[in-house]
Write a protein that holds these residues in place. Structure first.
Motif, PDB file in Angstrom:
ATOM      1  N   THR A 114       0.830  -1.205   0.000  1.00 58.45           N
ATOM      2  CA  THR A 114       0.000   0.000   0.000  1.00 58.45           C
ATOM      3  C   THR A 114       0.863   1.254   0.000  1.00 58.45           C
ATOM      4  OG1 THR A 114      -1.743  -1.186   1.196  1.00 58.45           O
ATOM      5  CG2 THR A 114      -1.827   1.211   1.222  1.00 58.45           C
ATOM      6  N   ALA A 115       1.923   1.243   0.810  1.00 61.14           N
ATOM      7  CA  ALA A 115       2.853   2.379   0.805  1.00 61.14           C
ATOM      8  C   ALA A 115       3.527   2.524  -0.558  1.00 61.14           C
ATOM      9  CB  ALA A 115       3.900   2.194   1.902  1.00 61.14           C
ATOM     10  N   LEU A 116       3.861   1.393  -1.180  1.00 61.79           N
ATOM     11  CA  LEU A 116       4.487   1.446  -2.502  1.00 61.79           C
ATOM     12  C   LEU A 116       3.520   2.013  -3.543  1.00 61.79           C
ATOM     13  CD1 LEU A 116       6.636   0.754  -4.590  1.00 61.79           C
ATOM     14  CD2 LEU A 116       5.827  -1.615  -4.556  1.00 61.79           C
ATOM     15  N   ALA A 117       2.275   1.549  -3.526  1.00 65.99           N
ATOM     16  CA  ALA A 117       1.296   2.063  -4.486  1.00 65.99           C
ATOM     17  C   ALA A 117       1.044   3.554  -4.276  1.00 65.99           C
ATOM     18  CB  ALA A 117      -0.010   1.282  -4.350  1.00 65.99           C
ATOM     19  N   GLY A 118       0.949   3.983  -3.019  1.00 66.52           N
ATOM     20  CA  GLY A 118       0.764   5.401  -2.748  1.00 66.52           C
ATOM     21  C   GLY A 118       1.928   6.239  -3.237  1.00 66.52           C
ATOM     22  N   THR A 119       3.147   5.705  -3.085  1.00 66.03           N
ATOM     23  CA  THR A 119       4.329   6.425  -3.561  1.00 66.03           C
ATOM     24  C   THR A 119       4.318   6.551  -5.081  1.00 66.03           C
ATOM     25  OG1 THR A 119       5.588   5.571  -1.671  1.00 66.03           O
ATOM     26  CG2 THR A 119       6.839   6.468  -3.519  1.00 66.03           C
ATOM     27  N   VAL A 120       3.932   5.474  -5.770  1.00 72.26           N
ATOM     28  CA  VAL A 120       3.891   5.496  -7.233  1.00 72.26           C
ATOM     29  C   VAL A 120       2.866   6.515  -7.725  1.00 72.26           C
ATOM     30  CG1 VAL A 120       3.259   4.134  -9.253  1.00 72.26           C
ATOM     31  CG2 VAL A 120       4.743   3.142  -7.496  1.00 72.26           C
ATOM     32  N   TRP A 121       1.687   6.496  -7.167  1.00 75.97           N
ATOM     33  CA  TRP A 121       0.652   7.439  -7.605  1.00 75.97           C
ATOM     34  C   TRP A 121       1.027   8.877  -7.270  1.00 75.97           C
ATOM     35  CZ3 TRP A 121      -4.466   6.782  -9.732  1.00 75.97           C
ATOM     36  CH2 TRP A 121      -4.716   5.488 -10.196  1.00 75.97           C
ATOM     37  N   ALA A 122       1.621   9.091  -6.104  1.00 81.33           N
ATOM     38  CA  ALA A 122       2.043  10.446  -5.744  1.00 81.33           C
ATOM     39  C   ALA A 122       3.120  10.957  -6.688  1.00 81.33           C
ATOM     40  CB  ALA A 122       2.553  10.467  -4.298  1.00 81.33           C
ATOM     41  N   TYR A 123       4.038  10.076  -7.077  1.00 81.68           N
ATOM     42  CA  TYR A 123       5.095  10.490  -8.009  1.00 81.68           C
ATOM     43  C   TYR A 123       4.510  10.877  -9.362  1.00 81.68           C
ATOM     44  CZ  TYR A 123       9.069  10.113 -11.195  1.00 81.68           C
ATOM     45  OH  TYR A 123      10.002  10.367 -12.163  1.00 81.68           O
ATOM     46  N   MET A 137      10.914   8.450  -6.394  1.00 78.70           N
ATOM     47  CA  MET A 137      11.128   7.251  -7.202  1.00 78.70           C
ATOM     48  C   MET A 137      12.094   6.289  -6.511  1.00 78.70           C
ATOM     49  SD  MET A 137      10.410   5.459  -9.765  1.00 78.70           S
ATOM     50  CE  MET A 137       9.426   6.604 -10.741  1.00 78.70           C
ATOM     51  N   ALA A 138      13.139   6.827  -5.892  1.00 77.16           N
ATOM     52  CA  ALA A 138      14.068   5.972  -5.146  1.00 77.16           C
ATOM     53  C   ALA A 138      13.362   5.269  -3.995  1.00 77.16           C
ATOM     54  CB  ALA A 138      15.230   6.813  -4.626  1.00 77.16           C
ATOM     55  N   THR A 139      12.462   5.975  -3.332  1.00 74.81           N
ATOM     56  CA  THR A 139      11.698   5.364  -2.242  1.00 74.81           C
ATOM     57  C   THR A 139      10.828   4.227  -2.753  1.00 74.81           C
ATOM     58  OG1 THR A 139      11.659   7.477  -1.057  1.00 74.81           O
ATOM     59  CG2 THR A 139      10.018   5.824  -0.425  1.00 74.81           C
ATOM     60  N   ALA A 140      10.235   4.416  -3.927  1.00 75.40           N
ATOM     61  CA  ALA A 140       9.395   3.360  -4.493  1.00 75.40           C
ATOM     62  C   ALA A 140      10.214   2.107  -4.785  1.00 75.40           C
ATOM     63  CB  ALA A 140       8.726   3.866  -5.771  1.00 75.40           C
ATOM     64  N   ARG A 141      11.388   2.259  -5.349  1.00 78.50           N
ATOM     65  CA  ARG A 141      12.216   1.089  -5.648  1.00 78.50           C
ATOM     66  C   ARG A 141      12.684   0.412  -4.366  1.00 78.50           C
ATOM     67  NH1 ARG A 141      12.942  -2.249 -10.043  1.00 78.50           N
ATOM     68  NH2 ARG A 141      12.905  -0.443 -11.428  1.00 78.50           N
ATOM     69  N   PRO A 288      19.895  -2.316   4.163  1.00 78.30           N
ATOM     70  CA  PRO A 288      21.061  -1.890   3.365  1.00 78.30           C
ATOM     71  C   PRO A 288      20.881  -2.155   1.867  1.00 78.30           C
ATOM     72  CG  PRO A 288      21.785  -3.013   5.358  1.00 78.30           C
ATOM     73  CD  PRO A 288      20.301  -3.198   5.284  1.00 78.30           C
ATOM     74  N   SER A 289      20.320  -3.300   1.512  1.00 79.53           N
ATOM     75  CA  SER A 289      20.074  -3.582   0.093  1.00 79.53           C
ATOM     76  C   SER A 289      19.060  -2.607  -0.492  1.00 79.53           C
ATOM     77  CB  SER A 289      19.590  -5.023  -0.077  1.00 79.53           C
ATOM     78  OG  SER A 289      20.574  -5.951   0.324  1.00 79.53           O
ATOM     79  N   ALA A 290      18.032  -2.284   0.298  1.00 73.78           N
ATOM     80  CA  ALA A 290      17.029  -1.329  -0.179  1.00 73.78           C
ATOM     81  C   ALA A 290      17.644   0.052  -0.391  1.00 73.78           C
ATOM     82  CB  ALA A 290      15.869  -1.249   0.820  1.00 73.78           C
ATOM     83  N   LEU A 291      18.534   0.456   0.495  1.00 70.16           N
ATOM     84  CA  LEU A 291      19.189   1.753   0.339  1.00 70.16           C
ATOM     85  C   LEU A 291      20.090   1.775  -0.891  1.00 70.16           C
ATOM     86  CD1 LEU A 291      20.106   2.568   4.057  1.00 70.16           C
ATOM     87  CD2 LEU A 291      18.313   3.608   2.669  1.00 70.16           C
TER      88      LEU A 291
END
Length: 448
Positions: A114-123, A137-141, A288-291
């Motif tokens: 849900t957080a990912l979808a919200g980030t994509v739509w907000a972007y 976009m970096a947060t979404a990935r 760390p991998s996500a960052l």
């Protein structure tokens, strides 16, 4: 071309299908970072990520249709090959499908999705052309990788199972056990039991040796009983032990699991709490991998802001520096915190730690891992660094677009390197095997 082929190609361009090959590696790298094998939760995370990624692609072209009509009139919506309403409908449907798939992996995975979808739509709708665009976009990935870690840790780990059992136990304890309340009460009456109303309910207790159900928190001497909540038995040699069974009988806690607990084992709630903390710890190990993945995405997105008009050398140079730094980081072995190995909840080591019986990774496995990390880091640099350098030397729109395409394709070897660094060579090979297909399809359909 036939009309169907033209229509299919238009949608392939709208959804940028070659870029899909960069998505599964997020979940695989996240699963590898948890230290668990990919399973059902990982597969659900991959399919959910694919849907959410394509939803973002369709929504992006719908939101940029006016801008693309001037700068990129060949895109599917400005050229009239895809109707704007169809693109928006596809974005909404794919988002719903992605969230539904994440829900199958459990509530924690749904929360991240849900957080990912919200980030994509907000972007796509508001933040893309602002200073916060690249960071969004970096947060979404990064969230996409954490979705894979969360789904793997909670859907295949002990937390989900214990949580489900704990919730069933709570319902059984508060209400009527389908396998025993009526039957136990009838058996107790047949044996001459007495019903005693306690402060918290009714306690049915049998005489010594007879079966009964105790609603007051105590088991009964010599016979099987179930522990409820607060009354003492009338006649019988049992004593009140709140929340625990006597060693001599079979007891069930009303606030614990729905099946019998062995003496000395922690209550279901305690085990469930430890399992939840263990799952959270596994997910946090994927940060760390996500960052790293977010840093690469931040660099590529910064370059993409100039792909239609060019003219910027700072962004490609920054992306080149980021690529070299990340390649150096993923080529190094991952630091492992000192301490005993992690065991499943409720399990104890077969031997005392430090005595003969403990095992270490063989030398050949360490050498293979180091070689895989080095090879994947080199593939990452080769894919991303060259186009970034060309765009920095000549920031024209064609070279800038080529740099963006190279940066997107470089996600695959970076994901594979992260998986290999976490010790999962299998996931690394699966992720890396997607690179040739991505390169081949990119020649037919642009990823930018």
């Amino acid at each position: 071309m036939r009309p169907l082929s033209v229509h299919a190609r238009a949608w392939a361009e709208l959804l940028r299908l070659p870029a899909l090959f960069t998505v599964p590696g997020d979940a695989l790298a996240g699963a590898a970072a948890t230290g668990l094998r990919p399973g059902r939760g990982t597969a659900l995370a991959v399919t959910s990520s694919l849907c959410l990624y394509e939803a973002g692609m369709a929504l992006n072209d719908w939101a940029d249709r006016a801008e693309d009509a001037v700068d990129r009139p060949h895109r599917p919506i400005p050229s009239g090959r895809v109707h704007p309403a169809a693109a928006l409908t596809a974005a909404a449907a794919l988002t719903a499908a992605g969230l539904a798939l994440a829900a199958r992996a459990g509530r924690p995975a749904l929360t991240v999705a849900t957080a990912l979808a919200g980030t994509v739509w907000a972007y796509d709708l508001s933040l893309k052309h602002t200073e916060a665009g690249p960071a969004t976009m970096a947060t979404a990935r990064a969230l996409d990788l954490l979705l894979g870690a969360t789904a793997t840790a909670t859907a295949t780990g002990p937390a989900a199972g214990l949580g489900a059992r704990g919730s069933r136990g709570s319902r059984v304890g508060r209400g009527r056990d389908a396998s025993g309340v009526g039957r136990g009460a009838r058996a107790a009456r047949a044996a001459g039991a007495t019903e005693v109303a306690g402060a918290d309910g009714v306690a049915v207790a049998g005489v010594a040796g007879g079966p009964g159900r105790v609603g007051g928190g105590a088991g009964q001497a010599g016979g099987p009983g179930q522990v409820g909540g607060g009354a003492a038995p009338a006649g019988g040699s049992s004593r009140v032990v709140r929340g625990a069974a006597r060693p001599g009988g079979f007891a069930r806690a009303a606030d614990g699991a729905s099946r019998g607990e062995r003496p000395g084992r922690p209550p279901g709630g305690a085990r469930g709490g430890r399992a939840v903390r263990e799952g959270a710890g596994r997910v946090s190990s994927a940060l760390p991998s996500a960052l790293a993945l977010g840093a690469h995405t931040l660099a590529v997105t910064s370059v993409s802001r100039h792909e239609t008009q060019g003219g910027s050398t700072t962004a490609p140079l920054g992306a080149l520096a980021t690529t070299l730094a990340l390649a150096h980081a993923v080529a190094r072995p991952r630091r492992v915190a000192p301490g005993p190995p992690s065991l499943p909840t409720g399990r104890r080591p077969a031997v005392r730690l430090g005595l003969p019986g403990t095992t270490h990774a063989p030398r050949w496995a360490e050498d293979t891992g180091a070689l895989a990390r080095a090879a994947l880091a080199l593939a990452y640099v080769t894919t991303a660094a060259r186009p970034f350098l060309h765009a920095a030397l000549n920031p024209s729109p064609p070279l800038t677009q080529r740099a963006v395409g190279g940066g997107i394709r470089a996600l695959i070897p970076l994901q594979a390197a992260l998986a290999a660094r976490s010790g999962s060579l299998g996931s690394a090979l699966v992720a890396a095997s997607l690179a040739p297909a991505a390169r081949r399809f990119a020649r037919r359909v642009s990823v930018t």
